[in-house]
Scaffold this motif. Structure first.
Motif, PDB file in Angstrom:
ATOM      1  N   UNK A  95      36.973  38.704  28.694  1.00 56.78           N
ATOM      2  CA  UNK A  95      37.831  38.834  28.888  1.00 56.78           C
ATOM      3  C   UNK A  95      37.011  37.375  28.682  1.00 56.78           C
ATOM      4  N   UNK A  96      36.644  36.869  29.449  1.00 60.83           N
ATOM      5  CA  UNK A  96      36.339  35.432  30.212  1.00 60.83           C
ATOM      6  C   UNK A  96      36.127  34.137  28.523  1.00 60.83           C
ATOM      7  N   UNK A  97      35.661  35.189  27.847  1.00 59.44           N
ATOM      8  CA  UNK A  97      35.381  34.237  26.232  1.00 59.44           C
ATOM      9  C   UNK A  97      36.699  34.087  25.565  1.00 59.44           C
ATOM     10  N   UNK A 131      42.759  28.572  32.273  1.00 54.25           N
ATOM     11  CA  UNK A 131      43.171  30.054  31.701  1.00 54.25           C
ATOM     12  C   UNK A 131      40.818  30.602  31.893  1.00 54.25           C
ATOM     13  N   UNK A 132      40.219  30.144  32.543  1.00 57.11           N
ATOM     14  CA  UNK A 132      38.892  30.196  33.244  1.00 57.11           C
ATOM     15  C   UNK A 132      38.754  31.285  34.742  1.00 57.11           C
ATOM     16  N   UNK A 133      39.410  30.237  34.811  1.00 58.49           N
ATOM     17  CA  UNK A 133      40.006  31.151  36.566  1.00 58.49           C
ATOM     18  C   UNK A 133      40.308  32.500  36.295  1.00 58.49           C
ATOM     19  N   UNK A 134      41.559  32.574  35.210  1.00 61.10           N
ATOM     20  CA  UNK A 134      42.651  33.921  34.878  1.00 61.10           C
ATOM     21  C   UNK A 134      41.674  35.047  34.629  1.00 61.10           C
ATOM     22  N   UNK A 135      40.806  34.332  33.718  1.00 61.95           N
ATOM     23  CA  UNK A 135      39.599  35.621  32.749  1.00 61.95           C
ATOM     24  C   UNK A 135      38.885  36.056  33.416  1.00 61.95           C
ATOM     25  N   UNK A 136      38.199  35.550  34.508  1.00 59.86           N
ATOM     26  CA  UNK A 136      37.582  35.707  35.706  1.00 59.86           C
ATOM     27  C   UNK A 136      37.901  36.812  36.425  1.00 59.86           C
ATOM     28  N   UNK A 137      38.877  36.540  36.588  1.00 61.19           N
ATOM     29  CA  UNK A 137      40.344  38.328  37.538  1.00 61.19           C
ATOM     30  C   UNK A 137      40.608  38.898  36.640  1.00 61.19           C
ATOM     31  N   UNK A 138      41.298  38.620  35.458  1.00 62.44           N
ATOM     32  CA  UNK A 138      41.233  39.884  34.367  1.00 62.44           C
ATOM     33  C   UNK A 138      39.939  40.495  34.378  1.00 62.44           C
ATOM     34  N   UNK A 139      39.149  39.451  34.307  1.00 63.58           N
ATOM     35  CA  UNK A 139      37.418  41.198  34.067  1.00 63.58           C
ATOM     36  C   UNK A 139      37.412  40.959  34.640  1.00 63.58           C
ATOM     37  N   UNK A 140      37.562  41.499  36.058  1.00 60.63           N
ATOM     38  CA  UNK A 140      37.376  41.483  37.641  1.00 60.63           C
ATOM     39  C   UNK A 140      38.134  43.146  37.298  1.00 60.63           C
ATOM     40  N   UNK A 141      39.507  43.469  36.855  1.00 60.70           N
ATOM     41  CA  UNK A 141      40.416  43.939  36.627  1.00 60.70           C
ATOM     42  C   UNK A 141      39.705  45.140  35.875  1.00 60.70           C
ATOM     43  N   UNK A 142      39.468  44.187  34.697  1.00 62.04           N
ATOM     44  CA  UNK A 142      39.655  45.108  33.557  1.00 62.04           C
ATOM     45  C   UNK A 142      37.965  46.340  33.494  1.00 62.04           C
TER      46      UNK A 142
END
Length: 291
Positions: A95-97, A131-142
């Motif tokens: 998600x982050x990348x 978007x790094x911050x968003x990616x970490x949150x989305x990664x946790x949800x995923x």
């Protein structure tokens, strides 16, 4: 035209882990088209860019370069706990990348289009960290969704070692739980969604009304290029969007957000079922013709 929601970049990662990159990519195209036409989320002329930014990276880069190599590795050792560790790691990294690549593509596309005079470096400096911050949150949800699937029916995940009797729930129960969660999130938790600008809007326009930085201070009402093609696309979208911006037309009722989440989920599920049925029909015809 807008560029849609950054959260979908991670949706491609999740779908690819479940369906494979090709089917995940097609699913993302359907989702983005539905949002564009029925909910006016992302401009019609930006649909191609949205598919590249939010479907391609998550589905193909996320799967082939991150998910599959990590899931086939010996990271964290052996056993169920090790597989769970690999799922979490692949989900967050993917998600982050994917988000970083998608955000950079938005900067590149916007700059090359000529609709903004923002300095390229300054644009990147605003887009990539948020978007790094968003990616970490989305990664946790995923990771949470995929670890649930792994615990319930591990055979639903790609590149995961399946051991006999390892699933906690039946396939039907797992699907029902996921469907209920989708409706709860779409119809209930969506009411808690922030009204603040997303990553791109924040970078371009800021949110001075809420006390945040203006960032580049651009005028959201007077942004982009006007043309007859853009006007035609806007008119088409206006005529097809029966729940624009996930709300009832000319109404501020929060019920519009709930209805939009539920309707969107149902439309996606119905189209997925229709595509599966059509695929089965044509496969049967092909086998019958070959016989």
């Amino acid at each position: 035209p807008g560029t849609g929601s950054s959260g979908h970049m991670c949706g491609g990662m999740l779908l690819s882990a479940l369906l494979g990159p090709q089917a995940g990519f097609l699913s993302m195209i359907v989702i983005l088209a539905i949002q564009c036409l029925f909910f006016a989320d992302g401009g019609l002329m930006a649909l191609g860019a949205n598919i590249w930014n939010m479907a391609f990276y998550g589905c193909f880069v996320g799967y082939y370069l991150i998910w599959r190599p990590i899931m086939r590795s010996r990271w964290f050792g052996e056993g169920k706990g090790a597989q769970r560790g690999r799922i979490i790691t692949a989900s967050v990294l993917g998600c982050v990348i994917s988000l970083q690549l998608g955000a950079f593509s938005v900067v590149l596309e916007t700059s090359l289009s000529g609709i903004t005079e923002l300095p390229f470096g300054a644009f990147c400096a605003l887009m990539q960290p948020i978007h790094l911050a968003i990616g970490l949150i989305e990664g946790a949800v995923t990771a949470a969704v995929l670890t649930f699937v792994h615990a319930s029916r591990p055979e639903l995940l790609r590149d995961v070692e399946v051991r006999e009797g390892s699933g906690k729930h039946s396939l039907r129960t797992t699907v029902v739980i996921l469907a209920v969660l989708a409706l709860v999130v779409g119809g209930g938790l969506s009411l808690l969604a922030s009204s603040n600008p997303d990553g791109l809007e924040w970078a371009l326009f800021g949110n001075a009304e809420a006390g945040y930085s203006e960032n580049m201070g651009l005028d959201e009402e007077d942004f982009g290029l006007s043309s007859s093609v853009a006007d035609t696309a806007g008119n088409i979208q206006e005529s097809t969007a029966f729940l624009p911006d996930y709300a009832f037309a000319e109404s501020d009722s929060p019920a519009g957000t709930s209805v939009s989440g539920i309707v969107g989920s149902v439309i996606v599920a119905a189209l997925a079922l229709l595509i599966c049925l059509a695929g089965g029909f044509f496969r049967k015809r092909k086998k019958a013709a070959g016989a």
